[in-house]
Design a protein around this motif. Structure first.
Motif, PDB file in Angstrom:
ATOM      1  N   TRP A 116       0.838  -1.206   0.000  1.00 41.08           N
ATOM      2  CA  TRP A 116       0.000   0.000   0.000  1.00 41.08           C
ATOM      3  C   TRP A 116       0.874   1.259   0.000  1.00 41.08           C
ATOM      4  O   TRP A 116       0.564   2.237  -0.690  1.00 41.08           O
ATOM      5  CB  TRP A 116      -0.948  -0.034   1.203  1.00 41.08           C
ATOM      6  N   GLU A 117       1.976   1.183   0.749  1.00 44.57           N
ATOM      7  CA  GLU A 117       2.896   2.322   0.795  1.00 44.57           C
ATOM      8  C   GLU A 117       3.477   2.620  -0.587  1.00 44.57           C
ATOM      9  O   GLU A 117       3.778   3.755  -0.914  1.00 44.57           O
ATOM     10  CB  GLU A 117       4.049   2.022   1.766  1.00 44.57           C
ATOM     11  N   LEU A 118       3.637   1.553  -1.387  1.00 39.20           N
ATOM     12  CA  LEU A 118       4.268   1.714  -2.703  1.00 39.20           C
ATOM     13  C   LEU A 118       3.329   2.329  -3.748  1.00 39.20           C
ATOM     14  O   LEU A 118       3.771   2.777  -4.791  1.00 39.20           O
ATOM     15  CB  LEU A 118       4.749   0.345  -3.228  1.00 39.20           C
ATOM     16  N   ILE A 119       2.035   2.328  -3.454  1.00 37.31           N
ATOM     17  CA  ILE A 119       1.076   2.848  -4.443  1.00 37.31           C
ATOM     18  C   ILE A 119       1.101   4.371  -4.407  1.00 37.31           C
ATOM     19  O   ILE A 119       1.002   4.972  -3.334  1.00 37.31           O
ATOM     20  CB  ILE A 119      -0.339   2.321  -4.137  1.00 37.31           C
ATOM     21  N   ASP A 120       1.226   4.991  -5.603  1.00 42.47           N
ATOM     22  CA  ASP A 120       1.284   6.453  -5.554  1.00 42.47           C
ATOM     23  C   ASP A 120      -0.098   7.050  -5.274  1.00 42.47           C
ATOM     24  O   ASP A 120      -1.134   6.437  -5.491  1.00 42.47           O
ATOM     25  CB  ASP A 120       1.930   7.037  -6.819  1.00 42.47           C
ATOM     26  N   ASP A 121      -0.077   8.295  -4.755  1.00 44.36           N
ATOM     27  CA  ASP A 121      -1.292   8.932  -4.272  1.00 44.36           C
ATOM     28  C   ASP A 121      -2.407   8.988  -5.320  1.00 44.36           C
ATOM     29  O   ASP A 121      -3.580   8.835  -4.995  1.00 44.36           O
ATOM     30  CB  ASP A 121      -0.986  10.354  -3.786  1.00 44.36           C
ATOM     31  N   GLN A 122      -2.001   9.195  -6.581  1.00 42.58           N
ATOM     32  CA  GLN A 122      -3.037   9.321  -7.619  1.00 42.58           C
ATOM     33  C   GLN A 122      -3.808   8.020  -7.834  1.00 42.58           C
ATOM     34  O   GLN A 122      -4.975   8.053  -8.171  1.00 42.58           O
ATOM     35  CB  GLN A 122      -2.414   9.739  -8.953  1.00 42.58           C
TER      36      GLN A 122
ATOM     37  N   GLN B  14     -10.854  -2.225   2.588  1.00 45.18           N
ATOM     38  CA  GLN B  14     -10.917  -0.796   2.321  1.00 45.18           C
ATOM     39  C   GLN B  14     -10.853  -0.014   3.639  1.00 45.18           C
ATOM     40  O   GLN B  14     -10.114   0.958   3.760  1.00 45.18           O
ATOM     41  CB  GLN B  14     -12.252  -0.508   1.618  1.00 45.18           C
ATOM     42  N   SER B  15     -11.649  -0.472   4.615  1.00 52.54           N
ATOM     43  CA  SER B  15     -11.709   0.304   5.845  1.00 52.54           C
ATOM     44  C   SER B  15     -10.405   0.220   6.635  1.00 52.54           C
ATOM     45  O   SER B  15     -10.072   1.135   7.381  1.00 52.54           O
ATOM     46  CB  SER B  15     -12.908  -0.107   6.701  1.00 52.54           C
ATOM     47  N   GLN B  16      -9.637  -0.877   6.436  1.00 53.63           N
ATOM     48  CA  GLN B  16      -8.305  -0.944   7.067  1.00 53.63           C
ATOM     49  C   GLN B  16      -7.436   0.232   6.615  1.00 53.63           C
ATOM     50  O   GLN B  16      -6.781   0.892   7.421  1.00 53.63           O
ATOM     51  CB  GLN B  16      -7.576  -2.229   6.647  1.00 53.63           C
ATOM     52  N   PHE B  17      -7.437   0.471   5.284  1.00 56.39           N
ATOM     53  CA  PHE B  17      -6.596   1.546   4.759  1.00 56.39           C
ATOM     54  C   PHE B  17      -7.169   2.917   5.093  1.00 56.39           C
ATOM     55  O   PHE B  17      -6.437   3.858   5.372  1.00 56.39           O
ATOM     56  CB  PHE B  17      -6.418   1.396   3.249  1.00 56.39           C
TER      57      PHE B  17
END
Lengths: 421, 421
Positions: free
Chosen positions: B26-32, B46-49
């Motif tokens: 998840w950290e590796l996914i860019d904000d966009q 979803q709710s975890q993130f």
């Protein structure tokens, strides 16, 4: 009244009817609608009606159906009837159906339809629009036109939505989408379903091993696959078939259930054999007979929970080499914690009930052992069955309860024999 | 590498990862891309993130998502964070999302999107085509334009396929399809799913109670409902939630499983209580302790088969007042036949094993009784639970095994007490 209902609703009515009203309803459906209704029915019920029809009637019913549904239907006929039906079709229909019959029912080839509209790269939007207008109708679920080259090889897709908003002078080559992959005809249908689910597809092109366009698959057929796959796990865990007709007559249902009960009887005798080894201990301490089903039952429930999570994870394609060990460790840890938690409760309850702290200790230890075994069996059994291409949902639940019953009786009565001997 | 994968595949990868690799990914996914990936995840993950994101980040992720997915996501946030996210949205987006938030998650209103393209009856095909061309793109899964009157009330549909093959001078009024019904916003999502399944829909309009068009539902969201509904029965029968994350960490999984095990423990003690009533008989004939799990186990398996068929039939909407009695009679008949069949086998096996024909007779009689009870319980329990709006899959399996265990021990040990006393 039946004539006013759309075919899918008539099919639902038939599927919700006991055998006798089902035949009566079927008699009321006029010949022209038979095909429409037939293609909406589940395989098992469809074949019930097919058995009452002759080749000519089947051919007439097939006339109005989608080609993939015709192929599905024909696969349920005996070889001579199948030939007769094929012979009575027009050459064009026959060729199309035979092409699909080449592929197994549960592959992309078996799911596809041959009604794709194709266009070629050099044409302009304007030409494509005029070409479409020459059709009296466009096949249902057409969201893309399929772009092919002269050799009929798949190149890309031209979405109708692109066609509608593009400059009329733009060419197909400029506007087509090429970063889509066509589906190989041999792909398994559950893989097709997950492609559709993940990428929100409405239709997708199907190609042969040389890249030649064979047809297309549409979401309505994929939805049926998704429903069947999901039902499969549920039904298999009770030894039933996902096609099982809810209103199957007694004589059709009994043998299928009987087999499952027979397998269970064998495993139950195995568990009894384990208890039998401890007759002397049971005679000495009859409280053991009272408590022993608790150990087996808790193991069965814990194991079924683990098995269900793994079976669903396998069905969703979430479990592989990289994460299976993590899952086994997780399940064993959960089993250990819940084993300790509930064995404490059981220990206190059993000690008080029989005024004997030793029996409390023994049942607690047996329960921890059985919950650990349940966690191991609940993960390793389905993963192993899957590796040997045996259905984990079907075989898993028999093997699992055998393991938890045997472990439950063995650990509880074995420990008791050691401590009471 | 992650950047090259389409968002749905990234979501699948996240769902297939144990907790630690999941956070790292998840950290590796860019904000966009976060929004695109988020909307593909199941609710629980979803709710975890979401819990790790602040309001601003959530609003940024929501920017690229479909309105219905935004609404789904926001429903998982706490009230203050929800307000903060809504405040940071544009007025137009906010109004759209709030409209969907008015409807429960599991209704047509909660499933719908507000991206429908509407046209009015007097316009010609040519005008409509020019109107569409002014759009830079047409929303995905648009197979129909929706025809509304001046008051925005739903009148009918204009399929794109009709638009493409029609005379440019024909009007919408001439070409539209009016024999379609719009979906009321309050309709339950599983009813929406069965409408889509039966009528092979790609999208359908949603209206409020006054017939005013609110939006449309598309098949991709319906497929998720179908998948969840089908998983629901499977997971519930093991006391699990259909949203259950396959890779949930130990501390999240353990409490949920523990509750189910605790309920089972209570019912297991109930069965033990029954056995306890027969201590004297068990002391006299220890073979009874060896054989008694067989009777309980066969009842449990037969009952689970019946329960599974009924739970699936209820989920598919096949069972109602007109056919429930037929089903009960069918199940009891099947139970009787299989009871007689297997009790004969058991009678012979038990008589030979313990050199005692009486024990064979007793176990055979008990098994017939328990298989009949299993058939009755397997049909009547889920039908009754359903009537009281209790989930038949979840509650059914606990109640059922309690009934078959108690009946099994009571009939077997009770008969033995009569004959051996």
């Amino acid at each position: 009244m039946l004539e006013l209902l759309p075919a899918p609703d008539v099919a639902h009515l038939l599927e919700s009817s006991p055998p006798q009203s089902r035949s009566e309803l079927w008699e009321l459906i006029d010949d022209q609608s038979e095909g429409d209704v037939l293609q909406e029915l589940s395989d098992e019920i469809q074949s019930q009606f097919l058995r009452t029809m002759d080749a000519e009637e089947v051919a007439a019913a097939a006339a109005g159906m989608d080609v993939d549904d015709v192929a599905d239907m024909l696969q349920q006929l005996s070889e001579p009837v199948l030939q007769e039906v094929l012979d009575s079709m027009t050459l064009q229909d026959r060729t199309r159906v035979e092409q699909i019959l080449n592929y197994a029912d549960d592959t992309a080839g078996g799911l596809m339809n041959t009604d794709a509209i194709t266009v070629r790269p050099p044409h302009t939007m304007d030409v494509v629009l005029r070409y479409l207008r020459r059709h009296s109708e466009i096949p249902e679920m057409t969201d893309n036109l399929i772009v092919v080259n002269r050799a009929d090889e798949f190149i890309g897709l031209l979405p109708l939505s692109t066609l509608l908003v593009s400059d009329p002078h733009a060419t197909v080559r400029e506007m087509m989408v090429t970063d889509v992959e066509a589906i190989p005809a041999a792909m398994h249908d559950s893989e097709v379903a997950s492609l559709f689910e993940r990428h929100d597809l409405v239709s997708a092109p199907v190609i042969d091993q040389h890249g030649k366009l064979l047809g297309r698959i549409t979401i309505d057929d994929v939805v049926d696959v998704i429903r069947e796959d999901a039902d499969h796990s549920l039904m298999s865990m009770a030894g039933l078939d996902e096609d099982e007709d809810t209103f199957a007559p007694v004589m059709a249902t009994t043998p299928r259930r009987a087999i499952w009960l027979g397998i269970n009887l064998l495993t139950a005798f195995l568990a009894s054999g384990v208890i039998n080894m401890f007759q002397d201990t049971l005679e000495k301490v009859v409280a053991l007979a009272v408590l022993m089903p608790i150990v087996a039952s808790m193991g069965g429930v814990a194991g079924t929970q683990t098995l269900t999570v793994i079976v669903r994870g396998l069905a969703l394609g979430q479990i592989g080499h990289s994460n299976r060990n993590w899952l086994i460790v997780r399940e064993v840890t959960v089993g250990l914690i819940n084993g300790i938690l509930w064995s404490l409760v059981v220990a206190v309850a059993a000690s008080l009930w029989f005024q004997d702290p030793l029996i409390g200790l023994i049942i607690a230890a047996a329960m921890v052992i059985n919950l650990l075994m349940a966690a191991l069996a609940g993960t390793i059994i389905p993963l192993t069955l899957k590796r040997f291409k045996i259905d984990p949902a079907l075989a898993g639940s028999v093997v699992l309860t055998t393991v938890t019953d045997v472990t439950g009786f063995l650990s509880f009565l074995g420990l008791a024999t050691i401590f009471y001997a």
